[in-house]
Design an enzyme around this catalytic site. Structure first.
Site, PDB file in Angstrom:
ATOM      1  N   GLU A  85       4.574 -44.039  -6.867  1.00 13.75           N
ATOM      2  CA  GLU A  85       5.344 -44.956  -7.713  1.00 13.75           C
ATOM      3  C   GLU A  85       4.754 -44.954  -9.129  1.00 13.75           C
ATOM      4  O   GLU A  85       3.577 -45.258  -9.326  1.00 13.75           O
ATOM      5  CB  GLU A  85       5.327 -46.368  -7.110  1.00 13.75           C
ATOM      6  CG  GLU A  85       6.338 -47.279  -7.780  1.00 13.75           C
ATOM      7  CD  GLU A  85       6.526 -48.592  -7.029  1.00 13.75           C
ATOM      8  OE1 GLU A  85       6.838 -49.596  -7.690  1.00 13.75           O
ATOM      9  OE2 GLU A  85       6.360 -48.609  -5.790  1.00 13.75           O
ATOM     10  N   LYS A 279       4.933 -56.981  -1.404  1.00 13.31           N
ATOM     11  CA  LYS A 279       5.063 -55.523  -1.483  1.00 13.31           C
ATOM     12  C   LYS A 279       4.324 -55.020  -2.714  1.00 13.31           C
ATOM     13  O   LYS A 279       3.644 -53.986  -2.681  1.00 13.31           O
ATOM     14  CB  LYS A 279       6.534 -55.127  -1.547  1.00 13.31           C
ATOM     15  CG  LYS A 279       6.782 -53.609  -1.550  1.00 13.31           C
ATOM     16  CD  LYS A 279       6.854 -53.023  -2.947  1.00 13.31           C
ATOM     17  CE  LYS A 279       7.065 -51.516  -2.902  1.00 13.31           C
ATOM     18  NZ  LYS A 279       6.995 -50.878  -4.240  1.00 13.31           N
ATOM     19  N   ASP A 295      -6.366 -46.189   7.287  1.00 12.83           N
ATOM     20  CA  ASP A 295      -5.035 -46.269   7.910  1.00 12.83           C
ATOM     21  C   ASP A 295      -4.202 -47.345   7.219  1.00 12.83           C
ATOM     22  O   ASP A 295      -4.311 -48.527   7.523  1.00 12.83           O
ATOM     23  CB  ASP A 295      -5.211 -46.591   9.401  1.00 12.83           C
ATOM     24  CG  ASP A 295      -3.899 -46.548  10.168  1.00 12.83           C
ATOM     25  OD1 ASP A 295      -2.826 -46.531   9.538  1.00 12.83           O
ATOM     26  OD2 ASP A 295      -3.947 -46.557  11.412  1.00 12.83           O
ATOM     27  N   HIS A 392       8.436 -50.620 -16.332  1.00  7.13           N
ATOM     28  CA  HIS A 392       8.707 -49.743 -15.195  1.00  7.13           C
ATOM     29  C   HIS A 392       9.551 -48.546 -15.621  1.00  7.13           C
ATOM     30  O   HIS A 392       9.268 -47.409 -15.247  1.00  7.13           O
ATOM     31  CB  HIS A 392       9.423 -50.530 -14.097  1.00  7.13           C
ATOM     32  CG  HIS A 392       9.689 -49.715 -12.868  1.00  7.13           C
ATOM     33  ND1 HIS A 392       8.724 -49.436 -11.931  1.00  7.13           N
ATOM     34  CD2 HIS A 392      10.813 -49.106 -12.418  1.00  7.13           C
ATOM     35  CE1 HIS A 392       9.225 -48.706 -10.962  1.00  7.13           C
ATOM     36  NE2 HIS A 392      10.501 -48.483 -11.245  1.00  7.13           N
TER      37      HIS A 392
END
Length: 437
Positions: A85, A279, A295, A392
């Site tokens: 991202e 998130k 992990d 962004h």
């Protein structure tokens, strides 16, 4: 449509690629070239990658980014971040720079206990099961003595075993809840090996327990497995400074602080906002977790369960203003390791851990929590000021230009143009077309 394939795992790597190209692609050579161009030129290194997973035919690359200037507990760090991202590493770096001269980040490990369960079926007299468990509990500890020998030398091992009655939520369901300390190892294989030894001993001993025989009802082991929900393996990170220090203008600083706290309160009250809010935290957490060979799926599952620990899914971060002091904090469960697994095998993982001053598992917990907090700070800061899309989309511009196969010169001109113009796919297409015309 191709037929089902038999013995695929026994095929050679080249045979697997030939099969894929033959059955799924009209242009066989192009498909094969795509896979093969991502092979490592070092044959030994490529074999190592092939051994990481079943049926490996190529490598899938993600960018390995760097976020410098993280001051954590008065020690300067540069964080490795593996993520695709575009704005994440930039946001983390901006947050690190922001707090560098405001006291930096602080973090502490609250607890390090991990756990696993032997899940049981038992429909008989509860007291008989309690009596049996108390009688054979020492034998259960003995059952793992060989497995935990090395772990005990490092100060870890099996800490306790509890019999838990869960029959209120599922008829006949009981568990042996086992707690562990795995020191610098994530410890999944160690925990599962211990649990299976405990399960085997428990079942064997139950067959000779006379009260069970008399009542024709004995417990049965259904499964034994570690849990990725580790609320007793907690780390906290925070930043704090006077409200007036947040911005140069005191009035603007006060408004910013109030809006920031309100934004976090909204994420704590509204699940739809909380999911996106968290998130963003995991953008930072996962990027460092992946870079250090841990992990991230286990971490994600455990963290999101923790976000709902009180019955509703809520924000993982908290913000307050008290006595003109702004404080922003996070508390999350993290089961991480810095030894074992990929940490000693993957060259980039070893590089990442070296970059982080070869941290212990507890030190890595602090670093990862700070990465999540920094990411969340950067996101909320944008949301309550300029809006999230401005920064962004500036970062996303390069993805659009690459899709358009822009040259280096075209990219340079586009970046200059969009400093003062709104980025969108159509705007980028129009700009490149005009350049080429």
């Amino acid at each position: 449509m191709h037929k089902p394939v038999s013995g695929f795992s026994k095929m050679s790597k080249q045979e697997k690629i030939d099969w894929l190209a033959r059955n799924y692609f009209s242009n066989n050579s192009e498909a094969m070239n795509i896979l093969m161009q991502y092979w490592n030129s070092d044959a030994k290194l490529q074999r190592l990658h092939d051994d990481f997973t079943e049926n490996a035919v190529s490598n899938y690359y993600l960018p390995f980014g760097i976020a410098p200037n993280f001051l954590i507990n008065d020690k300067l760090y540069t964080l490795p971040m593996v993520i695709e991202e575009s704005s994440v590493v930039a946001a983390a770096s901006n947050a690190a720079k922001f707090w560098l001269n405001r006291g930096g980040f602080h973090a502490e490990v609250l607890s390090t206990e991990k756990n696993g369960q032997v899940h049981l079926d038992y429909f008989g007299d509860k007291q008989l099961l309690i009596d049996f468990f108390e009688a054979i509990k020492p034998r259960l500890f003995e059952a793992v003595s060989e497995i935990e020998k090395n772990m005990k030398k490092r100060g870890g091992g099996l800490k306790d075993i509890e019999l838990i009655d869960s029959s209120g939520s599922l008829k006949g369901y009981y568990q042996l809840h086992c707690s562990f300390n795995t020191k610098d190892a994530m410890g999944a294989n160690f925990i599962n090996s211990c649990l299976e030894a405990i399960a085997t001993t428990f079942e064997e001993e139950s067959l000779g327990f006379e009260p069970f025989l008399k009542n024709t009802e004995s417990p049965k082991v259904v499964l034994s497995i570690l849990s990725n929900y580790v609320p007793e393996c907690l780390v906290k990170a925070w930043v704090s400074c006077p409200v007036s220090a947040l911005l140069k203008n005191a009035t603007n600083a006060e408004v910013f602080a109030q809006d920031f706290v309100r934004a976090v309160d909204i994420a704590n009250a509204e699940v739809r906002r909380a999911v996106t809010h968290n998130k963003g935290i995991m953008n930072g957490v996962d990027a460092v977790v992946v870079a250090t060979g841990n992990d991230f799926r286990a971490v994600e599952a455990g963290v999101h369960a923790y976000a709902a620990k009180n019955g509703a899914y809520r924000s993982l971060t908290h913000a307050t203003i008290e006595n003109d002091e702004f404080t922003f904090s996070i508390e999350i469960p993290l089961a991480l390791g810095t030894v074992g697994g990929l940490t000693s095998l993957h060259p980039m993982v070893k590089f990442a851990l070296q970059l982080l001053h070869k941290p212990s598992a507890e030190e890595l917990m602090k670093i990862v929590a700070v990465a999540g907090l920094a990411q969340n700070f950067a996101a909320i800061r944008s949301l309550v000021t300029t809006g999230i899309q401005k920064g962004h989309m500036k970062m996303h511009l390069m993805n659009i230009l690459n899709q358009l196969e822009a040259t280096s010169e075209e990219k340079e001109k586009a970046v200059r143009h969009f400093v003062k113009n709104t980025v969108s796919h159509s705007a980028a297409v129009e700009f490149i077309e005009k350049l080429r015309a």
